[in-house]
Design a protein around this motif. Structure first.
Motif, PDB file in Angstrom:
ATOM      1  N   SER A 569     128.851  18.752  -3.860  1.00 44.74           N
ATOM      2  CA  SER A 569     129.053  17.647  -4.784  1.00 44.74           C
ATOM      3  C   SER A 569     129.932  16.550  -4.200  1.00 44.74           C
ATOM      4  CB  SER A 569     129.697  18.183  -6.053  1.00 44.74           C
ATOM      5  OG  SER A 569     130.890  18.851  -5.696  1.00 44.74           O
ATOM      6  N   ASP A 570     130.352  16.712  -2.948  1.00 42.11           N
ATOM      7  CA  ASP A 570     131.239  15.729  -2.346  1.00 42.11           C
ATOM      8  C   ASP A 570     130.579  14.353  -2.311  1.00 42.11           C
ATOM      9  OD1 ASP A 570     132.934  14.246  -0.781  1.00 42.11           O
ATOM     10  OD2 ASP A 570     133.396  15.911   0.560  1.00 42.11           O
ATOM     11  N   LEU A 571     131.322  13.372  -2.824  1.00 46.61           N
ATOM     12  CA  LEU A 571     130.780  12.010  -2.855  1.00 46.61           C
ATOM     13  C   LEU A 571     130.543  11.442  -1.469  1.00 46.61           C
ATOM     14  CD1 LEU A 571     132.505   9.899  -5.620  1.00 46.61           C
ATOM     15  CD2 LEU A 571     130.132   9.746  -4.905  1.00 46.61           C
ATOM     16  N   ARG A 572     131.219  12.020  -0.485  1.00 43.35           N
ATOM     17  CA  ARG A 572     131.042  11.502   0.858  1.00 43.35           C
ATOM     18  C   ARG A 572     129.886  12.157   1.602  1.00 43.35           C
ATOM     19  NH1 ARG A 572     135.408   8.296   2.987  1.00 43.35           N
ATOM     20  NH2 ARG A 572     137.363   8.839   1.986  1.00 43.35           N
ATOM     21  N   ALA A 573     129.185  13.073   0.941  1.00 41.58           N
ATOM     22  CA  ALA A 573     128.161  13.851   1.645  1.00 41.58           C
ATOM     23  C   ALA A 573     127.138  12.943   2.324  1.00 41.58           C
ATOM     24  CB  ALA A 573     127.475  14.798   0.671  1.00 41.58           C
ATOM     25  N   ALA A 574     126.695  11.911   1.631  1.00 38.54           N
ATOM     26  CA  ALA A 574     125.681  11.031   2.189  1.00 38.54           C
ATOM     27  C   ALA A 574     126.199  10.331   3.440  1.00 38.54           C
ATOM     28  CB  ALA A 574     125.252  10.001   1.151  1.00 38.54           C
ATOM     29  N   GLU A 575     127.414   9.784   3.307  1.00 39.31           N
ATOM     30  CA  GLU A 575     128.018   9.066   4.436  1.00 39.31           C
ATOM     31  C   GLU A 575     128.188   9.989   5.643  1.00 39.31           C
ATOM     32  OE1 GLU A 575     131.945   7.768   3.479  1.00 39.31           O
ATOM     33  OE2 GLU A 575     132.278   6.830   5.426  1.00 39.31           O
ATOM     34  N   ARG A 576     128.697  11.208   5.378  1.00 40.08           N
ATOM     35  CA  ARG A 576     128.927  12.163   6.462  1.00 40.08           C
ATOM     36  C   ARG A 576     127.633  12.532   7.168  1.00 40.08           C
ATOM     37  NH1 ARG A 576     133.752  14.422   4.683  1.00 40.08           N
ATOM     38  NH2 ARG A 576     135.129  12.685   5.125  1.00 40.08           N
ATOM     39  N   THR A 577     126.612  12.825   6.377  1.00 39.19           N
ATOM     40  CA  THR A 577     125.342  13.244   6.960  1.00 39.19           C
ATOM     41  C   THR A 577     124.745  12.094   7.779  1.00 39.19           C
ATOM     42  OG1 THR A 577     124.964  14.713   5.103  1.00 39.19           O
ATOM     43  CG2 THR A 577     123.049  14.159   6.434  1.00 39.19           C
ATOM     44  N   PHE A 578     124.809  10.920   7.210  1.00 38.04           N
ATOM     45  CA  PHE A 578     124.288   9.741   7.900  1.00 38.04           C
ATOM     46  C   PHE A 578     124.979   9.575   9.257  1.00 38.04           C
ATOM     47  CE2 PHE A 578     124.206   5.123   8.679  1.00 38.04           C
ATOM     48  CZ  PHE A 578     122.845   4.881   8.554  1.00 38.04           C
ATOM     49  N   GLN A 579     126.311   9.658   9.251  1.00 43.98           N
ATOM     50  CA  GLN A 579     127.061   9.506  10.499  1.00 43.98           C
ATOM     51  C   GLN A 579     126.729  10.596  11.496  1.00 43.98           C
ATOM     52  OE1 GLN A 579     130.927   9.662   8.800  1.00 43.98           O
ATOM     53  NE2 GLN A 579     131.192   7.439   8.750  1.00 43.98           N
ATOM     54  N   LEU A 580     126.757  11.846  11.001  1.00 47.67           N
ATOM     55  CA  LEU A 580     126.568  12.978  11.901  1.00 47.67           C
ATOM     56  C   LEU A 580     125.175  12.943  12.531  1.00 47.67           C
ATOM     57  CD1 LEU A 580     127.965  15.465  12.985  1.00 47.67           C
ATOM     58  CD2 LEU A 580     127.121  16.751  11.035  1.00 47.67           C
TER      59      LEU A 580
END
Ligand code: ADP
Ligand code: ZN
Length: 730
Positions: A569-580
């Motif tokens: 549910s982490d709000l940063r999940a999208a950003e993290r996945t995109f970066q990684l």
């Protein structure tokens, strides 16, 4: 610059110590007097403690009782800019000043008396008789090359008594010598050997250099695809900073990256910079700490804590891979080195360069708002092209049970190897299998101290808790039902993936890159160099490989499970996945041959996966930013996390509930409290953890309100309270 306020002998001075007293104490300046900012030793009760002369004494009490400073330490006084910086970090992170000062005085041996010391380095003879203890001493000396250690350091590192070292000295296997006071570092020559820059690189370097020449504060986002030459560009800014006679600091997120970077610095400037991270010897750390203060080192390369070195005149801070989560210090003083770098620079008229291929949303937004300048490098240097990205729809791939590499990816890997190229299989999971389940009763083996599953590490032949590090052998019988022989691994880790590769592509030479498989930074460094030289066909790696390593033969990246980071549910999940995903894909095709990245996914139509594939970053950021803005979340709103932990579950919940009830100080600034809720990992090392989240608008006095809020309650003895401003996950 060190300012020159001087206190004559006997004058009243106020000294801030590293002891948790909370305030500065008055002392008398020593006989020879001392500078404002001087590092001193002062008596405190029966002890002597480290402190810094923080200002003139307050007086207003029985002056006859004021004790004198014991002695002034052999170190340059702390600059005014540094003192102001520490105060601001303390205020921002709600950290008591003594803890800040401890962070800024992490110089082993700082309090040692000045003058020559005895140091020990590798000798010329072999010992007559080799013992295990002796072998360990010699191993340490080998590992650190020609470095010299004090007796305590060498014995400590080798885990032997000092007698063992002394014994080796008698045999000539260890040399004992008198060392002078710490020496300055060799100076770097900014005009030695710059590469001929491409046009866009030269324009970028020109802008950064102009900022340095202006001698003012400024922050620039240097955004460029992997391989575009960001490092070349910011090295030119370092050169300009050195020409201006000022010091430069380059922060790297990963020790393993330092070696390659040091080599590049040496090639560019003709000498090695100072190095600051956990793998550096105590002797070297003390030297670097001192030389930073004296101006005896021009360039420092380091981990986040290098930001707290007492630089004499810092003119440039580069934060490389600025999006990296390891810049956040997660215990002790909770700070984000990227943000604190900007703060520090603003106090000393320095420039900041935030370099990344995939900046974090905060930085992107700051550039968008005009707070940071932004420079884009859009193409790879030379012939290298950006890799082609494609999704492999796993719903359409025929996979046997306990297999994770689809036939499409297997074919692609096999073809690359046949062509003499390398393939990288990326899976962000250490160990063999994330879950061990009993097929008889369904029990999953968990950690006794944490609310976490034990992860099987076959290489270590143990189960490991990734939260607390506890390990135990794999039991023969289920700890719950006692049935033997029915425990089974579920899901893949990198070790299990290596097994699959060995079975399905037996001709390939496989290297697994996972932090737990390497005992030392040096071993990892060597492995990386070996792979870069063609020593493996297939690299299987965790996020360790996503960071900046350059493998010229690597042309195919296969992401085993692109959906992994999108769960939760982490709000940063999208950003993290995109970066990684972009970082990992960027590993392919850095040499002359073009690269391909294949993302195995069960949701190819997911917005994030589509954004990754389309490569339309600006659209992705705009969409993310829109969502955060609508929710009032960072960077458009502010968050603070309060983590409570205690061995007693009732205590944490009661205390948390009481805090949440008394939210008047927060309501006054229009902030909201959420929770208490169990922290993402609800129990670690036997301590139950509960989190409250405070959400506020930008521009309100959040820290003051938090301090007042938390200050209403006395913290029970068995409870720990940590305030995390700008938490990483929310
Ligand atoms: P980034 O930091 O953006 O990933 P690097 O600075 O590491 O990019 O550059 C990628 C590779 O290209 C490196 O091997 C670097 O030496 C090389 N390179 C970049 N710019 C130049 C240049 N102007 N001349 C020669 N080689 C360059
Ligand atoms: Zn544990």
């Amino acid at each position: 610059m060190a300012d020159l306020s001087f206190f004559d002998g006997g004058a009243l001075v106020s000294v801030l110590t590293t002891e948790p007293l909370g305030r500065a104490l008055d002392y008398r300046a020593p006989e020879g007097g001392c500078f404002l900012g001087a590092f001193v030793e002062v008596p405190l009760g029966p002890r002597r403690v480290l402190g810094v002369v923080w200002g003139a004494g307050e007086g207003g009490y029985d002056l006859a009782k004021v004790r004198p400073v014991t002695r002034v330490l052999d170190a340059a006084p702390m600059s005014e800019a540094m003192r102001a910086f520490l105060v601001r970090v303390a205020d921002y992170t709600l950290t008591p000043m003594p803890a800040m000062l401890r962070l800024a005085t992490r110089a082993p041996g700082l309090a040692d008396p000045p003058g020559p010391r005895r140091v020990y380095r590798k000798g010329w003879a072999e010992p007559d008789r080799m013992t295990e203890a002796r072998g360990r001493v010699l191993d340490v000396l080998d590992e650190y090359g020609g470095a010299a250690f004090t007796l305590g350091e060498l014995a400590g590192l080798a885990g032997v008594s000092s007698g063992v070292v002394k014994g080796l000295v008698k045999q000539g296997a260890v040399a004992e010598e008198e060392a002078p006071r710490d020496l300055p570092y060799p100076s770097l020559d900014p005009d030695l050997q710059g590469k001929a820059l491409a046009d866009d690189q030269a324009a970028a370097a020109g802008r950064l250099c102009a900022g340095i020449r202006a001698g003012r504060y400024g922050t620039t986002l240097l955004k460029g695809v992997t391989g575009s030459g960001k490092t070349e560009v910011y090295l030119e800014a370092v050169a300009e900073c050195l020409r201006a006679g000022r010091q430069a600091l380059v922060l790297l997120p990963e020790i393993a990256l330092t070696a390659e970077f040091l080599t590049r610095v040496e090639a560019r400037f003709g000498a090695m910079p100072g190095e600051w991270h956990s793998g550096v010897t105590q002797t070297e750390r003390r030297r670097l700490w001192r030389m930073a203060g004296e101006g005896g080192v021009g360039l420092v390369v380091g981990a986040r804590s290098a930001l707290f070195l007492p630089f004499r005149d810092l003119g440039l801070i580069v934060v490389d891979e600025e999006h990296d989560t390891s810049y956040k210090q997660e215990d002790g003083v909770l700070y984000n080195a990227r943000d604190m770098a900007v703060l520090r620079a603003s106090f000393c008229d320095a420039q900041v360069v935030l370099a990344s291929a995939t900046p974090c949303l905060e930085t992107w937004a700051n550039a968008e708002a005009g707070k940071y300048a932004r420079i884009d490098l859009t193409s790879r240097f030379g012939v290298a092209e950006m890799p082609e990205l494609m999704a492999v729809d796993m719903r359409a791939e025929a996979l046997e049970p306990n297999r994770w590499i689809g036939p499409t990816l297997v074919r692609a890997v096999t073809a690359r190897i046949a062509a003499g190229e390398q393939a990288l299989l990326f899976l962000n999971r250490r160990g063999y299998a994330p879950v061990t389940i009993c097929r008889a009763c369904g029990h999953q083996i968990g950690c006794e101290h944490c609310d976490a599953r034990m992860v099987e590490h076959r290489f270590l032949k143990r189960l490991v808790c990734h939260q607390c590090g506890e390990t135990k052998p794999m039991p023969a019988a289920c700890p719950s039902c006692g049935v033997e022989g029915r425990l089974a691994p579920v899901g893949p880790g990198v070790e299990r993936l290596a097994e699959e590769v060995a079975e399905r592509i037996p001709e390939a030479r496989v290297a697994v890159l996972s932090s737990d498989l390497f005992g030392s930074a040096r071993a990892l460094k060597e492995k990386i160099a070996e792979i870069a030289g063609g020593g493996a066909d297939i690299i299987i790696g965790t996020q360790l490989v996503a960071k900046g390593h350059n493998f010229p033969l690597l042309t195919l990246v296969g992401v085993i499970d692109a959906d992994l980071g999108l769960q939760g549910s982490d709000l940063r999940a999208a950003e993290r996945t995109f970066q990684l995903m972009r970082q990992v894909s960027g590993r392919a095709g850095r040499g002359a041959r073009p690269g391909v990245a294949m993302l195995q996914t069960c949701q190819p139509d997911h917005a994030v996966i589509r954004a990754i594939l389309s490569g339309d970053e600006e659209a992705f950021w705009q969409a993310e930013a829109g969502e955060r803005q609508a929710a009032g979340m960072p960077p458009y709103g502010r968050l603070a996390g309060i983590v409570l932990s205690s061995p007693d579950v009732q205590t944490v919940f009661d205390f948390g509930a009481e805090l949440a009830r008394r939210d008047a100080p927060l309501r006054r600034i229009g902030a909201q409290v959420f929770g208490p809720a169990p922290a993402p990992v609800a129990r670690v090392r036997g301590r139950h953890r509960v989190r409250l989240l405070v959400k506020a608008a930008k521009g309100v006095a959040l820290q003051a309100a938090l301090a007042e809020w938390v200050g209403q309650l006395r913290v029970p003895n068995n409870l720990r309270l940590a305030i995390d401003i700008d938490p990483q996950s929310f």
